[in-house]
Design a protein around this motif. Structure first.
Motif, PDB file in Angstrom:
ATOM      1  N   ASP A  13      43.141  37.934  33.312  1.00 51.98           N
ATOM      2  CA  ASP A  13      44.193  37.954  34.319  1.00 51.98           C
ATOM      3  C   ASP A  13      45.150  39.110  34.028  1.00 51.98           C
ATOM      4  OD1 ASP A  13      45.904  37.111  32.284  1.00 51.98           O
ATOM      5  OD2 ASP A  13      46.138  35.085  33.075  1.00 51.98           O
ATOM      6  N   LYS A  14      46.220  39.206  34.821  1.00 51.87           N
ATOM      7  CA  LYS A  14      47.181  40.308  34.671  1.00 51.87           C
ATOM      8  C   LYS A  14      47.821  40.355  33.288  1.00 51.87           C
ATOM      9  CE  LYS A  14      48.737  40.891  39.400  1.00 51.87           C
ATOM     10  NZ  LYS A  14      49.895  40.816  40.297  1.00 51.87           N
ATOM     11  N   GLU A  15      47.983  39.206  32.670  1.00 56.31           N
ATOM     12  CA  GLU A  15      48.609  39.134  31.340  1.00 56.31           C
ATOM     13  C   GLU A  15      47.587  39.282  30.214  1.00 56.31           C
ATOM     14  OE1 GLU A  15      49.365  36.653  33.766  1.00 56.31           O
ATOM     15  OE2 GLU A  15      51.037  37.909  34.369  1.00 56.31           O
ATOM     16  N   GLU A  16      46.368  39.663  30.562  1.00 52.59           N
ATOM     17  CA  GLU A  16      45.272  39.861  29.620  1.00 52.59           C
ATOM     18  C   GLU A  16      44.791  38.579  28.961  1.00 52.59           C
ATOM     19  OE1 GLU A  16      45.888  43.176  26.996  1.00 52.59           O
ATOM     20  OE2 GLU A  16      46.622  44.436  28.620  1.00 52.59           O
ATOM     21  N   ASN A  17      44.983  37.445  29.619  1.00 55.87           N
ATOM     22  CA  ASN A  17      44.423  36.177  29.153  1.00 55.87           C
ATOM     23  C   ASN A  17      42.973  36.081  29.617  1.00 55.87           C
ATOM     24  OD1 ASN A  17      46.904  35.023  28.073  1.00 55.87           O
ATOM     25  ND2 ASN A  17      47.564  34.955  30.206  1.00 55.87           N
ATOM     26  N   LEU A  18      42.099  35.635  28.737  1.00 60.80           N
ATOM     27  CA  LEU A  18      40.696  35.449  29.086  1.00 60.80           C
ATOM     28  C   LEU A  18      40.577  34.312  30.097  1.00 60.80           C
ATOM     29  CD1 LEU A  18      37.678  36.047  28.608  1.00 60.80           C
ATOM     30  CD2 LEU A  18      37.770  34.344  26.777  1.00 60.80           C
ATOM     31  N   ILE A  19      39.943  34.600  31.226  1.00 61.13           N
ATOM     32  CA  ILE A  19      39.722  33.578  32.255  1.00 61.13           C
ATOM     33  C   ILE A  19      38.331  32.980  32.110  1.00 61.13           C
ATOM     34  CG2 ILE A  19      39.594  33.140  34.750  1.00 61.13           C
ATOM     35  CD1 ILE A  19      42.420  33.771  33.692  1.00 61.13           C
ATOM     36  N   MET A  20      37.309  33.828  32.016  1.00 66.93           N
ATOM     37  CA  MET A  20      35.945  33.329  31.893  1.00 66.93           C
ATOM     38  C   MET A  20      34.982  34.453  31.569  1.00 66.93           C
ATOM     39  SD  MET A  20      34.664  32.669  35.843  1.00 66.93           S
ATOM     40  CE  MET A  20      33.059  32.091  35.316  1.00 66.93           C
ATOM     41  N   ILE A  35      31.562  39.034  46.876  1.00 64.88           N
ATOM     42  CA  ILE A  35      30.832  39.887  45.944  1.00 64.88           C
ATOM     43  C   ILE A  35      31.332  41.328  46.056  1.00 64.88           C
ATOM     44  CG2 ILE A  35      28.865  40.410  47.444  1.00 64.88           C
ATOM     45  CD1 ILE A  35      28.634  39.568  43.695  1.00 64.88           C
ATOM     46  N   GLY A  36      31.749  41.749  47.234  1.00 65.01           N
ATOM     47  CA  GLY A  36      32.309  43.087  47.410  1.00 65.01           C
ATOM     48  C   GLY A  36      33.596  43.266  46.632  1.00 65.01           C
ATOM     49  N   THR A  37      34.464  42.264  46.692  1.00 56.37           N
ATOM     50  CA  THR A  37      35.713  42.298  45.931  1.00 56.37           C
ATOM     51  C   THR A  37      35.422  42.290  44.435  1.00 56.37           C
ATOM     52  OG1 THR A  37      36.911  41.187  47.698  1.00 56.37           O
ATOM     53  CG2 THR A  37      37.887  41.075  45.501  1.00 56.37           C
ATOM     54  N   PHE A  38      34.461  41.497  44.023  1.00 54.62           N
ATOM     55  CA  PHE A  38      34.060  41.444  42.621  1.00 54.62           C
ATOM     56  C   PHE A  38      33.696  42.835  42.108  1.00 54.62           C
ATOM     57  CE2 PHE A  38      30.524  41.368  39.621  1.00 54.62           C
ATOM     58  CZ  PHE A  38      31.074  40.639  38.569  1.00 54.62           C
ATOM     59  N   TYR A  39      32.786  43.524  42.806  1.00 53.26           N
ATOM     60  CA  TYR A  39      32.354  44.842  42.348  1.00 53.26           C
ATOM     61  C   TYR A  39      33.459  45.883  42.471  1.00 53.26           C
ATOM     62  CZ  TYR A  39      27.734  43.116  41.400  1.00 53.26           C
ATOM     63  OH  TYR A  39      26.685  42.415  40.869  1.00 53.26           O
ATOM     64  N   SER A  40      34.385  45.687  43.384  1.00 57.64           N
ATOM     65  CA  SER A  40      35.555  46.561  43.468  1.00 57.64           C
ATOM     66  C   SER A  40      36.403  46.414  42.204  1.00 57.64           C
ATOM     67  CB  SER A  40      36.377  46.215  44.703  1.00 57.64           C
ATOM     68  OG  SER A  40      37.541  46.989  44.772  1.00 57.64           O
ATOM     69  N   ASP A  46      40.693  49.039  34.263  1.00 59.34           N
ATOM     70  CA  ASP A  46      42.112  48.965  33.909  1.00 59.34           C
ATOM     71  C   ASP A  46      43.041  49.475  34.997  1.00 59.34           C
ATOM     72  OD1 ASP A  46      41.992  47.765  31.444  1.00 59.34           O
ATOM     73  OD2 ASP A  46      41.773  49.646  30.365  1.00 59.34           O
ATOM     74  N   SER A  47      42.540  50.286  35.908  1.00 66.62           N
ATOM     75  CA  SER A  47      43.411  50.863  36.935  1.00 66.62           C
ATOM     76  C   SER A  47      43.694  49.892  38.083  1.00 66.62           C
ATOM     77  CB  SER A  47      42.792  52.149  37.494  1.00 66.62           C
ATOM     78  OG  SER A  47      41.613  51.853  38.215  1.00 66.62           O
ATOM     79  N   SER A  48      43.043  48.739  38.058  1.00 71.61           N
ATOM     80  CA  SER A  48      43.206  47.765  39.134  1.00 71.61           C
ATOM     81  C   SER A  48      44.593  47.121  39.114  1.00 71.61           C
ATOM     82  CB  SER A  48      42.151  46.665  39.005  1.00 71.61           C
ATOM     83  OG  SER A  48      42.346  45.694  40.002  1.00 71.61           O
ATOM     84  N   LYS A  49      45.192  46.986  40.280  1.00 69.20           N
ATOM     85  CA  LYS A  49      46.477  46.295  40.410  1.00 69.20           C
ATOM     86  C   LYS A  49      46.254  44.870  40.934  1.00 69.20           C
ATOM     87  CE  LYS A  49      49.266  50.417  41.052  1.00 69.20           C
ATOM     88  NZ  LYS A  49      49.227  50.744  39.677  1.00 69.20           N
ATOM     89  N   SER A  50      45.014  44.413  40.881  1.00 71.19           N
ATOM     90  CA  SER A  50      44.664  43.083  41.363  1.00 71.19           C
ATOM     91  C   SER A  50      45.068  42.012  40.351  1.00 71.19           C
ATOM     92  CB  SER A  50      43.158  43.014  41.609  1.00 71.19           C
ATOM     93  OG  SER A  50      42.485  43.155  40.391  1.00 71.19           O
ATOM     94  N   ASN A  51      44.820  40.770  40.705  1.00 70.99           N
ATOM     95  CA  ASN A  51      45.137  39.649  39.817  1.00 70.99           C
ATOM     96  C   ASN A  51      44.197  39.556  38.622  1.00 70.99           C
ATOM     97  OD1 ASN A  51      47.257  38.788  41.423  1.00 70.99           O
ATOM     98  ND2 ASN A  51      45.911  37.562  42.696  1.00 70.99           N
ATOM     99  N   TYR A  52      43.020  40.175  38.734  1.00 71.44           N
ATOM    100  CA  TYR A  52      42.005  40.062  37.689  1.00 71.44           C
ATOM    101  C   TYR A  52      41.482  41.424  37.285  1.00 71.44           C
ATOM    102  CZ  TYR A  52      41.994  35.312  39.471  1.00 71.44           C
ATOM    103  OH  TYR A  52      42.376  34.070  39.872  1.00 71.44           O
TER     104      TYR A  52
END
Length: 61
Positions: A13-20, A35-40, A46-52
């Motif tokens: 997640d954003k705080e670098e906690n392991l989700i799965m 699946i499109g969002t996943f591969y995005s 690291d440059s992602s501003k997403s939640n994951y």
């Protein structure tokens, strides 16, 4: 032959906690993303501003 569903990924997640850890099908189901969002997320790393942040950790041969 490269079977992307067999590849293993780690999700933080954003705080670098392991989700799965899991394959693309498991992760998209758990996170409720396409699946499109996943591969995005995977391609942004690291440059992602997403939640994951999702990283490939094991590529099946």
């Amino acid at each position: 032959m490269n079977n992307k569903r067999s590849n293993q990924y780690v999700v933080y997640d954003k705080e670098e906690n392991l989700i799965m850890v899991g394959n693309s099908a498991e992760i998209t189901e758990k996170l409720g993303i396409t699946i499109g969002t996943f591969y995005s997320y995977v391609s942004r790393g690291d440059s992602s501003k997403s939640n994951y942040r999702i990283y490939l950790i094991k590529e099946e041969e």
